[in-house]
Design a protein around this motif. Sequence first.
Motif, short mmCIF file in Angstrom:
data_model
loop_
_atom_site.label_atom_id
_atom_site.label_comp_id
_atom_site.label_asym_id
_atom_site.label_seq_id
_atom_site.Cartn_x
_atom_site.Cartn_y
_atom_site.Cartn_z
N GLY A 44 21.55 35.32 -93.10
CA GLY A 44 21.14 36.72 -93.04
C GLY A 44 22.21 37.63 -93.58
N PRO A 45 22.10 38.93 -93.32
CA PRO A 45 23.05 39.89 -93.88
C PRO A 45 24.43 39.83 -93.23
CG PRO A 45 21.47 41.00 -92.45
CD PRO A 45 21.01 39.58 -92.56
N ASN A 46 25.44 39.80 -94.08
CA ASN A 46 26.84 39.95 -93.66
C ASN A 46 27.20 41.41 -93.86
OD1 ASN A 46 28.00 36.85 -93.63
ND2 ASN A 46 26.41 37.12 -95.16
N HIS A 47 27.90 42.00 -92.89
CA HIS A 47 28.09 43.45 -92.88
C HIS A 47 29.55 43.87 -92.84
CE1 HIS A 47 23.88 43.42 -91.02
NE2 HIS A 47 23.75 44.13 -92.13
N ILE A 48 29.81 45.02 -93.47
CA ILE A 48 31.03 45.79 -93.21
C ILE A 48 30.64 46.93 -92.27
CG2 ILE A 48 32.90 47.18 -94.19
CD1 ILE A 48 32.36 45.84 -96.89
N PHE A 49 31.47 47.16 -91.26
CA PHE A 49 31.27 48.30 -90.38
C PHE A 49 32.48 49.23 -90.53
CE2 PHE A 49 28.48 45.14 -88.54
CZ PHE A 49 27.36 45.90 -88.18
N TRP A 50 32.24 50.36 -91.18
CA TRP A 50 33.30 51.34 -91.44
C TRP A 50 33.51 52.18 -90.19
CZ3 TRP A 50 35.96 50.47 -95.72
CH2 TRP A 50 35.33 49.79 -96.78
N ASN A 51 34.75 52.20 -89.73
CA ASN A 51 35.10 52.92 -88.51
C ASN A 51 35.21 54.42 -88.80
OD1 ASN A 51 36.24 53.86 -86.12
ND2 ASN A 51 37.61 52.13 -85.89
N LEU B 198 27.29 43.64 -97.10
CA LEU B 198 28.26 42.97 -97.96
C LEU B 198 27.58 41.87 -98.77
CD1 LEU B 198 31.24 42.41 -98.83
CD2 LEU B 198 31.34 40.80 -96.90
N LEU B 199 26.80 41.02 -98.09
CA LEU B 199 26.15 39.89 -98.74
C LEU B 199 24.97 39.45 -97.88
CD1 LEU B 199 26.24 37.48 -100.89
CD2 LEU B 199 27.54 36.24 -99.12
N ASP B 200 23.84 39.21 -98.50
CA ASP B 200 22.72 38.61 -97.79
C ASP B 200 22.76 37.12 -98.11
OD1 ASP B 200 20.48 38.06 -96.38
OD2 ASP B 200 19.16 39.44 -97.47
N GLY B 201 23.47 36.38 -97.29
CA GLY B 201 23.71 34.96 -97.55
C GLY B 201 24.37 34.32 -96.36
N SER B 202 25.12 33.26 -96.61
CA SER B 202 25.66 32.46 -95.52
C SER B 202 27.17 32.37 -95.61
CB SER B 202 25.05 31.05 -95.56
OG SER B 202 25.52 30.28 -94.50
N LEU B 203 27.86 32.94 -94.61
CA LEU B 203 29.31 32.85 -94.52
C LEU B 203 29.71 32.29 -93.16
CD1 LEU B 203 30.44 36.30 -96.03
CD2 LEU B 203 30.25 34.10 -97.21
N ARG B 204 30.88 31.67 -93.10
CA ARG B 204 31.41 31.12 -91.85
C ARG B 204 32.57 31.98 -91.34
NH1 ARG B 204 28.58 27.40 -88.70
NH2 ARG B 204 27.94 25.61 -89.91
N GLY B 205 33.76 31.80 -91.95
CA GLY B 205 34.96 32.49 -91.50
C GLY B 205 35.32 33.64 -92.43
N VAL B 206 36.10 34.60 -91.91
CA VAL B 206 36.50 35.77 -92.68
C VAL B 206 37.96 36.10 -92.38
CG1 VAL B 206 35.85 38.12 -93.37
CG2 VAL B 206 34.17 36.67 -92.24
N ALA B 207 38.68 36.58 -93.39
CA ALA B 207 40.02 37.13 -93.21
C ALA B 207 40.21 38.25 -94.22
CB ALA B 207 41.09 36.06 -93.39
N LEU B 208 40.86 39.32 -93.80
CA LEU B 208 41.13 40.47 -94.66
C LEU B 208 42.59 40.43 -95.07
CD1 LEU B 208 39.21 43.22 -92.66
CD2 LEU B 208 38.32 41.55 -94.31
N VAL B 209 42.84 40.18 -96.35
CA VAL B 209 44.21 40.10 -96.87
C VAL B 209 44.25 40.78 -98.24
CG1 VAL B 209 44.74 37.95 -95.65
CG2 VAL B 209 43.81 37.83 -97.95
N ASP B 210 45.43 41.22 -98.61
CA ASP B 210 45.63 41.85 -99.91
C ASP B 210 45.93 40.75 -100.93
OD1 ASP B 210 46.15 43.44 -102.07
OD2 ASP B 210 47.88 44.46 -101.19
N VAL B 211 44.90 40.16 -101.50
CA VAL B 211 45.06 39.01 -102.38
C VAL B 211 45.85 39.36 -103.62
CG1 VAL B 211 43.84 37.29 -103.77
CG2 VAL B 211 42.94 37.94 -101.53
N ASP B 212 45.57 40.52 -104.23
CA ASP B 212 46.18 40.85 -105.51
C ASP B 212 47.39 41.77 -105.39
OD1 ASP B 212 44.82 43.05 -104.66
OD2 ASP B 212 43.52 43.24 -106.42
N GLY B 213 47.80 42.10 -104.16
CA GLY B 213 49.03 42.87 -103.97
C GLY B 213 48.97 44.31 -104.42
#
Length: 582
Positions: free
Chosen positions: A114-121, A132-147
């Motif tokens: 189902g839908p994966n969501h961002i909730f803006w505070n 964010l995506l209507d699909g299938s995700l398991r785990g999530v982490a928020l990191v600055d990949v590209d610096g």
Amino acid sequence: MRTFLPALFVAAALICGCSANLASGRLPVSPSSTGPPDTIQIESRALEPDSIRGQQQGGSSPLCAGAFLEHQLPHVTGTAFERVAYFTSNGAGLAVGDLDNDGDEDIVMANLLGPNHIFWNEGGWAFRRQLLLDGSLRGVALVDVDGDGWLDITASSRIGEIVYWRNRGERAGEHGQFDDLQEPASLPGVRGFAYSFQWGDLDRDGDLDLVTASYDASLEKQIGRRALDASNLNGVFVYENRDGRFVPSHIAAHAQALALQLLDVNGDRWLDIVVGNDFDTRDAVFLGQRNGVWLPVEPFNRTTFSTMSFASGDIDNDGQWELFAADMHPYSEEPEIMRQWLPVMETMPPPSPEDGPQVMANVLQERQRDSWADMAEPWQIPYTGWSWSAQFGDLDQDGLLDLYIVNGMTAMEIFRHLPGDELVEENQAYRNEGGARFVPAPEWKLNSTAGGRGMSLADLDGDGDLDALINNLRSPAQLFENRLCRGHALLVDLRHPGSGNTRALGAELLLHTSNGILRRTVQAAGGYLSGRSARQHFGFPEDSRIYAIEIRWPDRSVSLLEGRRIQPNSLLTITRRPAQAE
């Protein structure tokens, strides 16, 4: 009001005798270093705890209820069929972090179907939902990949891919940080199957490396054992970040990894890898070597049968971290609870001998001289139910880390004797009593029975104390607002612009107070499939004095900030910048 405070940057480890000097309120003088030192900039913002707002309102304020208040988010992790089977029962995770750099914590909720969501505070417990995506995700982490200074979204999918959404940052424009139509990208060079994953600067070269581990039981059900073995893509992979391309090292051929943790296991001040395995597979430990080799070792005399999640922290404030591994076992021997568990218990392996390497119970690893010992029994947390995400956090702000664990299980293979094939259990909150044991805290009202899977702790309303957020299976996601109104808080954000590790993942923070030294570590993820906020929380009694805050950066440089300039109930943003050449 925001103020900028001067601070001292130390380019080497603190000199001996630091603790004694700090106890008397004096700061050690740092040795001089060659070349211009980096500079540290401090931005301070006052917080407004519920206890202060309650006093302003007068009378008996509902803001200080002595418990947590439940809120719900419009997000439900779904399943394909009405009856849930292995491994749909594992649910999905979540992550928390400041995605738009506006100073408050945003949330990403994963969804198995189902839908994966961002909730803006948006403040005041108002969250704006975005797909964010209507699909299938398991785990999530928020990191600055590209610096670039903006947190990106990284996730593992149900089929074992690592995907990410790049944050548009200052280029966002009218479409925002993430576009509804934005497709997830792959990370160059990352190819192994991933269920759990962790980020950190493993080689201390200033950028973020990636560790992934597969969950072979789920993969075997999806693609078959023969195809899985032929792929050579399962097990544990370490990906070294080389200028934005990830170079793999395959350090284990198989894994049942529901959890991963990056910790310094042997005290050499390099990050090591701890793999938490399900299905009677022993947890694995790999020591990081300076030449890039990962050495498999077995430092723990005892591990769980089925590690569901990891939590680490210095729970007794003795200067060394403990590692908690959650397993499955009834939290009570009451007849009704045992009746629900009995068919499952009968299928479990027989108990190990007293000196057996695995136990069907939680394990609390504590370092004792040159070895590790399981201290779950003395700390009174050997059995906590069918446990998923577990996290340490100082919920009552007394200077000691408490423990929160979410519980429950749904699977027609093992619970068909129960309504809805579901084992309904209460989440468990434990108060740290004197740095010696954990005591159940049902009065905090964190004992939801909604079927938690992913869970994390963060300050979601900007009042300084830790709130809880939970991604449940087939029930609405929950937020629990902390209204205990106890102690003081200090929140700390680390920034290292210009490096490839802008949130200083792996850094250690030591808050020197009149009540002892409180330690925290910046980690990308923890518990079960759950991304942790890079913002560090310290709680301490109202009569505590702050002497200093010490920051051990990932490259082992150290910053020391004078306590007389640090106010309780504030958010500090500590930014490390290269010194300007003369």
